[in-house]
Design an enzyme around this catalytic site. Structure first.
Site, PDB file in Angstrom:
ATOM      1  N   ASP A 151       0.774  -1.383   0.015  1.00 19.04           N
ATOM      2  CA  ASP A 151       0.026  -0.010   0.074  1.00 19.04           C
ATOM      3  C   ASP A 151       0.958   1.244  -0.023  1.00 19.04           C
ATOM      4  O   ASP A 151       2.041   1.196   0.003  1.00 19.04           O
ATOM      5  CB  ASP A 151      -1.056  -0.008   1.177  1.00 19.04           C
ATOM      6  CG  ASP A 151      -2.249   0.266   0.945  1.00 19.04           C
ATOM      7  OD1 ASP A 151      -2.489   1.442   0.188  1.00 19.04           O
ATOM      8  OD2 ASP A 151      -3.335  -0.058   1.542  1.00 19.04           O
ATOM      9  N   TRP A 196      -2.800   3.135  -5.677  1.00 18.96           N
ATOM     10  CA  TRP A 196      -3.945   3.894  -6.140  1.00 18.96           C
ATOM     11  C   TRP A 196      -4.084   4.636  -7.309  1.00 18.96           C
ATOM     12  O   TRP A 196      -4.787   5.490  -7.518  1.00 18.96           O
ATOM     13  CB  TRP A 196      -4.264   4.752  -5.020  1.00 18.96           C
ATOM     14  CG  TRP A 196      -4.270   4.335  -3.795  1.00 18.96           C
ATOM     15  CD1 TRP A 196      -4.403   3.225  -2.875  1.00 18.96           C
ATOM     16  CD2 TRP A 196      -3.710   5.175  -2.553  1.00 18.96           C
ATOM     17  NE1 TRP A 196      -3.798   3.014  -1.621  1.00 18.96           N
ATOM     18  CE2 TRP A 196      -3.656   4.411  -1.392  1.00 18.96           C
ATOM     19  CE3 TRP A 196      -3.224   6.675  -2.514  1.00 18.96           C
ATOM     20  CZ2 TRP A 196      -3.132   4.831   0.069  1.00 18.96           C
ATOM     21  CZ3 TRP A 196      -2.766   6.996  -1.150  1.00 18.96           C
ATOM     22  CH2 TRP A 196      -2.556   6.283  -0.135  1.00 18.96           C
ATOM     23  N   GLY A 197      -3.018   4.703  -8.347  1.00 19.71           N
ATOM     24  CA  GLY A 197      -2.942   5.382  -9.345  1.00 19.71           C
ATOM     25  C   GLY A 197      -2.494   6.746  -9.082  1.00 19.71           C
ATOM     26  O   GLY A 197      -2.760   7.760 -10.019  1.00 19.71           O
ATOM     27  N   ASP A 218      -9.744   3.869  -3.367  1.00 12.14           N
ATOM     28  CA  ASP A 218     -10.645   2.771  -2.897  1.00 12.14           C
ATOM     29  C   ASP A 218     -11.982   2.743  -3.287  1.00 12.14           C
ATOM     30  O   ASP A 218     -12.810   3.741  -3.544  1.00 12.14           O
ATOM     31  CB  ASP A 218     -10.763   2.703  -1.218  1.00 12.14           C
ATOM     32  CG  ASP A 218      -9.254   2.499  -0.722  1.00 12.14           C
ATOM     33  OD1 ASP A 218      -8.374   2.458  -1.449  1.00 12.14           O
ATOM     34  OD2 ASP A 218      -9.240   2.223   0.634  1.00 12.14           O
TER      35      ASP A 218
HETATM   36  C1  GAL Z   1      -6.039   1.532   1.305  1.00 13.50           C
HETATM   37  C2  GAL Z   1      -6.110   0.356   0.478  1.00 13.50           C
HETATM   38  C3  GAL Z   1      -7.248  -0.469   0.850  1.00 13.50           C
HETATM   39  C4  GAL Z   1      -6.844  -0.957   2.181  1.00 13.50           C
HETATM   40  C5  GAL Z   1      -6.873   0.298   3.125  1.00 13.50           C
HETATM   41  C6  GAL Z   1      -6.508  -0.332   4.568  1.00 13.50           C
HETATM   42  O1  GAL Z   1      -5.008   2.527   1.153  1.00 13.50           O
HETATM   43  O2  GAL Z   1      -6.408   1.065  -0.822  1.00 13.50           O
HETATM   44  O3  GAL Z   1      -7.488  -1.536  -0.244  1.00 13.50           O
HETATM   45  O4  GAL Z   1      -5.940  -1.677   2.336  1.00 13.50           O
HETATM   46  O5  GAL Z   1      -5.714   0.804   2.492  1.00 13.50           O
HETATM   47  O6  GAL Z   1      -6.459   0.999   5.434  1.00 13.50           O
END
Ligand code: GAL
Length: 551
Positions: A151, A196-197, A218
């Site tokens: 992430d 996230w692009g 998301d």
């Molecule tokens: C975001 C990610 C999600 C999830 C989340 C957890 O950055 O895109 O899929 O993993 O964090 O907090």
């Protein structure tokens, strides 16, 4: 280095033509279950085990859902004396190797989660992997991990969790560092990038190092996030191929966020785009509706996703005011998939001409969601769509007719030859960008227009226009509100009604052209047609490179 890794590496280089780091790639989009969409950052060992067991008991494992990923919240606040991440033993009394043995014992794959910044997403104090990439990759391998979702939170400090603007958040470097660390351990690990692009050209760099990469912010528990992510995935067909898949995010099927029709739409749209399919619902009969589980278990739709050709469908027509899209793509064995997407929340009848749309003279058709053979189809079709239905047709025994598709009949460049009004202005572009013109017209705000005064048409009536545009206003900070990844323009011909068109994301930055094919009425035979592209509503339109007329 295990030989399977080298073999995959060789295959990946062939298909993606890029070689940054060796990676273990899946040969179809990965499928599995992830804790985040339902349990947020509060997973426990019990939850993970129960859902893993349910993947097997409910038959999902046999359908291909194998990767069990514990998302955010699994680790303790402190690394051990050797700098290694530790499971939170309150939540995961065994964790580590033991949890892996349980998951492997079910015939499933053990998925890890970390991030490339200072802290983990969804936390204020859990350590992430920045500066610890090699140690953490080794831990994931030692625990028997099969995949890593990586992430992009806290990229600059321990304060700002989601940052879409900093150089660090946009940089490929940290993801490449972890790719190299995974590559150095003696275990095959699939790398699921979750950046996230952010930034530019994410498909180009991420497809070179990960077997999948998240291309959007998301998903959100609402229908509008389906529209947002669909508009963002449009240009990623350039990078999705066998071993490298643009990831549209975990599914919200079964979370009571969508109607069943919308869940079918969502699942089908993800499937034909070759997105990984990650179940986000709790696999517990009292928590997830059986009808939703049936959608996730639809073997025919899964087969579209897992088709060995690995080619995503593409947006081939958009009808914005009528609120539907047509998507199409190739499948193995010379088959085609067509997705007719009714964005309108009411039923409607739409026309689909197999000849002019796809160059298909005739084909055997199957309605996938209806699980019904439709016999042989040829020519113009009339389809009934329910509100928010994605009708999926698979064509086989395809007989092509090369002359039924309209042919290119003239190109018109916006930056030269058109009259600009209002704020619309020519913008220069770097070498080999803003193709094919090398220039574009931007700032097409409401009240601004680009007028082409002498467009030729051999006959009067409706023409297919291939509009070359650039839109890179990606919805990141606006993702949870109304960010849609679209910009609008109207088009009117010879003074006719100005019809609105919603342009999706075009490519990897503000100079990467996309083409939207639209059908526009009002042409007269002759060389003096006036075509006006104008700003709409209260926001600027996409930049305009030019358009091609097809007849
Ligand atoms: C975001 C990610 C999600 C999830 C989340 C957890 O950055 O895109 O899929 O993993 O964090 O907090």
């Amino acid at each position: 280095m295990p030989s399977s890794r080298s073999a995959f590496y060789a295959a990946a280089v062939v298909v993606t033509q890029v070689a940054v780091a060796a990676n273990v790639r899946t040969t179809t989009p990965h499928m599995g279950w992830n804790s985040y969409n339902y349990y947020s950052c509060n997973p426990t060992e019990e939850i993970i085990k129960a859902n893993a067991q349910a993947l097997v008991d409910l038959g999902f494992a046999d359908l291909g859902y194998k990767h069990v990923t514990t998302d955010c919240g699994w680790m303790s606040r402190d690394r051990d004396s050797e700098g290694r991440l530790q499971f939170n033993t309150t939540l995961f009394p065994s964790g580590g190797v033991a949890l892996g043995e349980f998951i492997h014992g079910l015939g499933l794959k053990y998925g890890f989660y970390s991030g490339g910044g200072y802290l983990q997403c969804g936390s204020t104090d859990l350590p992430a992997s920045l500066g610890y990439e090699e140690i953490d990759a080794q831990s994931f391998a030692d625990w028997g991990g099969d995949s890593l979702k990586y992430d992009n939170c806290y990229p600059t400090d321990k304060v700002l969790m989601a940052d879409y603007d900093s150089a660090e958040a946009a940089s490929p470097a940290r993801f490449q560092t972890m790719a190299a660390a995974l590559d150095a351990v003696d275990r095959d690990i699939n790398y699921f990038i979750c950046q996230w692009g952010v930034g530019t050209n994410v498909g180009a760099w991420a497809s070179a190092i990960g077997t999948s990469w998240r291309m959007s912010n998301d998903i959100y528990n609402a229908w509008r996030s389906i529209w947002r992510i669909t508009n963002q995935v449009v240009p990623y067909y350039k990078y999705t191929t066998v071993g490298a898949y643009a990831d549209m995010d975990m599914l919200i099927v079964g979370l009571n966020a969508l109607s069943l029709e919308e869940e079918r739409f969502h699942f089908g749209m993800w499937a034909i785009n070759k997105s990984p399919l990650g179940i986000g619902a709790p696999l517990e009969p009292s928590l997830a509706p059986q009808d939703s589980l049936n959608i996730l278990g639809n073997a025919e739709v899964i087969a579209l996703n897992q088709d060995p050709l690995g080619e995503p469908a593409r947006l081939v027509r958009r009808f914005t005011e009528e609120e539907y899209d047509i998507w199409a793509g190739n499948l193995s064995n010379s088959r085609l998939v067509i997705g007719i997407a009714n964005w309108r929340n009411a039923s409607q009848t739409v026309a689909l001409d197999l000849g002019s749309l796809l160059g298909v003279a005739s084909a055997s058709a199957r309605d996938v969601w209806a699980a019904a053979d439709l016999g042989t189809l040829s020519g113009a079709q009339t389809l009934q769509l329910a509100g928010h239905e994605l009708k999926l047709l698979v064509l086989s025994n395809v007989v092509s007719s090369s002359d039924s598709k309209p042919q290119a009949a003239g190109y018109y460049t916006a930056a030269s030859g058109a009259t600009l009004s209002g704020q619309a202005a020519v913008a220069g572009c770097g070498a080999n960008t803003c193709l094919p013109a090398g220039q574009k017209v931007g700032d097409i705000y409401p009240g601004s227009a680009v007028t082409f005064g002498s467009v030729s048409a051999a006959t009067a009536g409706t023409k297919l226009l291939g509009v070359d545009f650039i839109n890179y206003e990606i919805a990141l900070a606006t993702a949870w509100d109304w960010g849609s990844n679209t910009r609008n323009l109207t088009v009117s011909v010879n003074g006719g009604a100005a019809k609105r068109w919603a342009f999706p994301i075009s490519g990897g930055d503000w100079s990467d052209t996309g083409r939207l094919e639209i059908e526009v009425d009002g042409f007269e035979a002759g060389s003096q047609n006036e075509v006006v592209f104008a700003g709409f509503g209260s926001n600027p339109g996409p930049d305009l490179v030019g358009f091609e007329v097809f007849e």
